[in-house]
Design a protein around this motif. Structure first.
Motif, short mmCIF file in Angstrom:
data_model
loop_
_atom_site.label_atom_id
_atom_site.label_comp_id
_atom_site.label_asym_id
_atom_site.label_seq_id
_atom_site.Cartn_x
_atom_site.Cartn_y
_atom_site.Cartn_z
N LEU A 220 -16.14 -1.00 -8.72
CA LEU A 220 -15.18 -1.62 -7.81
C LEU A 220 -15.01 -3.10 -8.15
O LEU A 220 -13.88 -3.61 -8.24
CB LEU A 220 -15.65 -1.47 -6.36
CG LEU A 220 -14.85 -2.20 -5.28
CD1 LEU A 220 -13.42 -1.68 -5.22
CD2 LEU A 220 -15.52 -2.07 -3.92
N TYR A 225 -11.05 1.16 -10.47
CA TYR A 225 -10.99 1.81 -9.17
C TYR A 225 -11.18 3.32 -9.25
O TYR A 225 -11.78 3.92 -8.35
CB TYR A 225 -9.67 1.47 -8.48
CG TYR A 225 -9.49 -0.02 -8.26
CD1 TYR A 225 -10.49 -0.77 -7.65
CD2 TYR A 225 -8.34 -0.69 -8.67
CE1 TYR A 225 -10.36 -2.14 -7.45
CE2 TYR A 225 -8.19 -2.06 -8.48
CZ TYR A 225 -9.20 -2.77 -7.87
OH TYR A 225 -9.06 -4.13 -7.68
N CYS A 259 -10.22 3.61 -2.89
CA CYS A 259 -10.12 3.69 -4.36
C CYS A 259 -9.48 5.02 -4.78
O CYS A 259 -8.69 5.06 -5.74
CB CYS A 259 -11.50 3.55 -5.00
SG CYS A 259 -12.19 1.88 -4.88
N LEU A 328 -5.48 -2.86 -3.89
CA LEU A 328 -5.61 -1.47 -3.45
C LEU A 328 -4.49 -1.09 -2.49
O LEU A 328 -3.90 -0.01 -2.61
CB LEU A 328 -6.98 -1.25 -2.78
CG LEU A 328 -8.20 -1.29 -3.72
CD1 LEU A 328 -9.49 -1.27 -2.91
CD2 LEU A 328 -8.18 -0.10 -4.68
#
Length: 433
Positions: A220, A225, A259, A328
């Motif tokens: 991360l 991801y 993710c 994200l």
């Protein structure tokens, strides 16, 4: 903004960026319940970060009070001084700087350090391998407890030369991983997770779960991801609260889900997230995240994005998510837009804007950007506010494939006939030595 960003200041993950960021309003954050999910230095550091970033004074003071009490109970003068500085006499005389207590703790710490170093020197003189390993471990534990993370890291690394069993190697790796996470040195985290996983003996289920969670954090932080999602999804329910000095099970649910939404396609989302029984146990701890995952898969994008916006104030306080949340969120939104447009030949932008709870002008800009990046094959009629898909000419593509297949078949037949004639007339090349 979510509270996990708390450890940034002390754990070496924050840098100097927090002060420049705007304060976050997190009225619904229950500081006490949040802090109870963690233990050790991480709890104090997270509380300090909440106090620094949160714009609600009542929450600031509550976080500082708890951080002060925890640091004092741990006799960690580094974190204690940080808490006192941030309190700035706003909590009464009990929470003012106590130099006498600091001096007393430092004196005892120095005596303890001298004792541990003397014992280690004795072990090294006698060449007792196991005792030397334990001596370095004790010194590493001492430095870690007193906030000297670099020294702790060096001591734990030195035990490597004195490990005689797989259990010792795993213990060394877990110590190094813990300190490396707090120092923000995620290359070391990835390296020592691999070392631990390569030990010949079968690892305990709790250790495996810890290693998966640590690997997820490392991926991360390095913006991988999809890999991060896979590691969090592989984390077993045995993790529970056994890794509270690093991560809570609620964090595994949030990190893994976000993710996955940002990087998985629909089939992966179904098989690896929604149908994953182990990960479902984590998702049950955070119902909002479970609902947004189900909404995304069911194409209820407006509801999914609403859930994300509600979670955003708390998530921005998260030590590991805070720097990645914008990316994200954008990836998830863009993926939702792409999936929404995929089945249609034309889409009314007004209807689509209503579904995404956005203005037509903002949606048009997003679509234009995605078309420019070649993520959507379409064109926009700005006057009539309609998106037209540019589907390939299926009839022409079929003819082209048929012609190509015919040409390949003809070439193969000619090659076979040539070979057959060469063999028939014994026209073979022979190698003479």
């Amino acid at each position: 903004v979510s509270a996990a960003a708390a450890a940034a200041v002390t754990n070496g993950l924050g840098g100097g960026e927090q002060a420049a960021a705007a304060p976050v309003s997190a009225d619904q954050l229950d500081v006490e319940a949040y802090a109870a999910q963690y233990s050790g230095r991480t709890r104090v550091a997270r509380l300090l970060f909440i106090a620094e970033r949160c714009g609600v004074e009542a929450i600031q003071l509550e976080a500082l009070r708890m951080a002060h009490d925890e640091a004092r109970a741990r006799e960690d003068t580094v974190l204690y001084l940080d808490a006192v500085l941030k309190i700035n006499s706003r909590l009464g005389p009990r929470y003012r700087h106590d130099q006498a207590w600091v001096d007393s703790v430092n004196r005892r710490a120095e005596q303890r350090k001298e004792k541990l170093e003397t014992e280690l020197n004795g072990y090294r003189t006698n060449l007792i391998k196991e005792s030397i390993r334990m001596g370095y471990n004790d010194i590493g534990d001492f430095f870690y407890a007193h906030g000297h993370l670099s020294e702790a890291f060096k001591s734990y690394i030195r035990t490597r030369d004195y490990c005689t069993t797989s259990k010792h190697i795993v213990q060394m790796c877990m110590h190094v991983i813990l300190v490396s996470i707090e120092l923000g040195q995620f290359a070391h985290v990835t390296n020592y997770v691999s070392k631990a996983e390569q030990t010949p003996d079968t690892l305990d289920a709790v250790i495996v779960a810890k290693l998966r969670a640590a690997a997820g954090l490392a991926n991360l932080e390095t913006k991988k991801y999809k890999l991060a999602a896979r590691k969090f999804l592989e984390t077993g329910p045995e993790l529970g609260s056994n890794y509270s000095e690093v991560i809570a099970p609620q964090d595994v649910a949030v990190y893994g889900a976000l993710c996955a939404l940002a990087s998985f396609d629909r089939s992966e989302l179904k098989s690896k997230v929604i149908d994953n029984i182990n990960f479902r146990n984590f998702l049950e701890l955070v119902p909002e995240v479970r609902e947004l995952v189900n909404d995304f898969y069911a194409s209820r994008y407006g509801s999914c994005l609403e859930h994300l916006e509600k979670l955003k104030p708390n998530l921005l306080l998260d030590i590991h998510l805070r720097e990645h949340l914008g990316t994200l969120y954008n990836d998830i939104r863009h993926k939702a837009i792409i999936q929404y447009t995929l089945p249609f030949i034309s889409v009314d932008l007004n209807t689509m804007a209503s579904a995404f709870k956005s203005s037509v002008s903002m949606l048009e800009k997003e679509l234009a950007a995605l078309i420019t990046e070649n993520k959507i094959q379409a064109r926009i009629d700005s006057h009539n506010k309609i998106l037209y898909a540019r589907h390939a000419d299926q009839r022409n593509a079929t003819f082209q494939r048929a012609l190509q297949t015919g040409n390949e078949f003809e070439r193969d037949i000619k090659a076979m006939l040539l070979r057959a004639n060469l063999i028939k007339h014994d026209f073979n090349q022979k190698n003479w030595l």
